[in-house]
Design a protein around this motif. Structure first.
Motif: not given
Length: 513
Positions: A5-25
């Motif tokens: 029902i949901i597919q997350l592909k290559g999710i990356t989230k960069q905050f200042p100074g913090v890589l919170a999510n790194d290429n998440i599937d």
């Protein structure tokens, strides 16, 4: 379980100074209970906030029922049938339960005014349908944390969510409330066709509830496995990247010196009803007294009286044999009581302030840190904060980060670090590991025992029976504002103690005379 029902592909989230999510599937299947676990700061909540539209990914895409979607805000998520219950609740304290549940989509009377009766009817119907019992007429400020969570879940269900994201749903619940919640979750999935995603760090709950579990570490997805193929040790090692063992705690003998004595203490709750009905106990130097009870039976009011946050209506309080009259929190701190509160954000910390500013709270009148009691010695405060961040393993890129940017567990470490550093003879601790990951629980427990071994008298209030049994030297059970039992650790089992926690068994201890 069914389609993806949901597919997350290559999710990356960069905050200042913090890589919170790194290429998440990550794939979520229809009709499953999917647990997402990881240490504090692993990126679990950030990933789910992206799915709910609270954060935009730096890169990557989301597919809903096989089609790419852009979830730019929670309104879009709700349109897709995705709802989220946050770890820190978003309720209006002065509104009733019913008003909070329908907030934003209120039923109208004459197309202008909110139809309160209709709101009550909606709340009662939802409560009955989903087995989440609430009183629609009560104001939120007067109900327990466990009830507040039920309200949040009902809010999401009222908006038509078919996919529920629950962020640390049992962090604020007693064992009994947790089991009730699990029954509700199973019913939502098995009978009503919902899909549930749970962010948690409690491995036993993951194993008993979920169908599949995904493990995150330091912003990366380590892997997803069927829960039936997992065990606690395997998941713990995936979470922290190394073997995790809970060592035996080294406890020194308890002193005979009485530090704190409570006699026939009485107080009222926020509604003006009796909350403490004559409690009587003492704590010795180098002793942990655990308080076990279903939430809402006077534990919070007891802690508030002892820390100067609530008026004491009757009874007496003695510190080192001298009678004291609680006035306010500063007065009680001056008398030697430090306090780790149950709700870190409403009582213990300021999300808008920096870590350094939060660490400074309570030191503004201390001659060592306040120059001539006028100016704060910023350099000393910064040095103190730096050391506490290191000593208590607070994971942050900087001590100047606003506290609200930390994970819940790291917020907890900040308040524990600050209060423990006061080196007071008495520590009042409520829910010390609420929202804290498995890697940090052992550390916090060892710090509590270290304080105990130094001679500190500790009152420990926890909804986690495992925690009460692991740390306490003596345990008292409370029910409806009274002490129903008192036991040395080892004298009673967890199943037996539940009868005292629910008032079904009662001994003649704990009543003031």
């Amino acid at each position: 379980m069914g389609e993806k029902i949901i597919q997350l592909k290559g999710i990356t989230k960069q905050f200042p100074g913090v890589l919170a999510n790194d290429n998440i599937d990550l794939d979520i299947e229809s009709g499953e209970i999917h647990a997402i676990i990881g240490e504090n700061g692993a990126g679990k909540s950030t990933l789910m906030k992206i799915l709910y539209g609270l954060n935009e990914p730096t890169s990557g895409e989301i597919l809903f029922k096989g089609k790419p979607v852009k979830i730019s805000n929670p309104t879009k998520a709700i349109e897709l049938g995705i709802g989220m219950v946050h770890q820190h609740f978003m309720l209006v304290p002065s509104f009733t339960v019913a008003e909070n549940i329908v907030l934003g989509t209120e039923p109208k009377k004459n197309k202008v005014f909110m139809d309160f009766k209709k709101a009550v009817d909606i709340t009662e119907e939802l409560s009955e349908t989903y087995g989440l019992k609430v009183d629609p007429h009560l104001k939120v400020e007067s109900v327990s944390v466990g009830i507040q969570q039920r309200i949040e879940i009902l809010k999401v269900l009222y908006k038509g969510a078919d996919i529920l994201i629950l962020d640390e749903p049992t962090a604020v619940l007693t064992p009994q409330e947790t089991e009730e919640l699990f029954k509700v979750i199973r019913r939502l999935v098995e009978e009503l066709g919902k899909t549930v995603i749970i962010i948690t760090h409690k491995l036993q709950e993951v194993l008993s509830l979920s169908d599949r579990v995904s493990v995150m570490r330091q912003g990366k997805m380590i892997g997803t496995i069927d829960t039936k193929d997992a065990n606690e040790q395997m998941l713990a090692e995936m979470m922290v990247g190394k073997e995790v063992l809970f060592d035996e705690l080294d406890k020194k003998p308890v002193s005979n010196k009485e530090i704190l004595r409570v006699k026939n203490i009485k107080a009222r709750d926020n509604r003006g009803l009796p909350a403490l009905k004559g409690m009587d106990f003492n704590i010795k130097a180098g002793e942990v007294l655990g308080v076990a009870g279903v939430e809402g039976n006077g534990q919070s009011e007891l802690v508030e009286v002892l820390t100067g946050l609530r008026e004491m209506e009757g009874g007496s309080l003695y510190i080192n044999g001298e009678k004291v009259e609680p006035k306010n929190p500063k007065h009680m701190r001056d008398l030697g009581i430090a306090h780790v509160p149950e709700d870190r954000l409403s009582t213990g910390l300021s999300a808008e302030a920096t870590i350094t500013e939060n660490m400074m709270m309570g030191l503004q009148y201390n001659e060592e840190y306040a120059k001539k009691k006028i100016h704060i010695d910023k350099e000393k405060i910064r040095n103190r904060t730096k050391k506490l961040i290191e000593d208590f393993d607070v994971r942050t890129p900087s001590q100047d980060v606003h506290l609200g940017n930390l994970s819940g567990g790291n917020m907890q470490k900040v308040v524990i670090a600050r209060e423990f550093a006061f080196n007071t003879p008495i520590l009042i601790i409520s829910q010390p590991t609420r929202g804290v990951d498995i890697g940090a629980i052992e550390f916090i427990h060892s710090q509590i025992i270290e304080k105990r071994n130094e001679g500190c008298a500790i009152l420990l209030v926890s909804a986690e029976l495992d925690e009460i049994f692991r740390l306490s030297d003596r345990i008292i059970t409370v029910y409806e504002g009274e002490i129903t039992g008192e036991f040395k650790n080892g004298e009673i089992t967890k199943s037996e103690i539940g009868l005292y926690m629910t008032g079904k068994h009662k001994s003649n201890v704990g009543r003031g005379v």
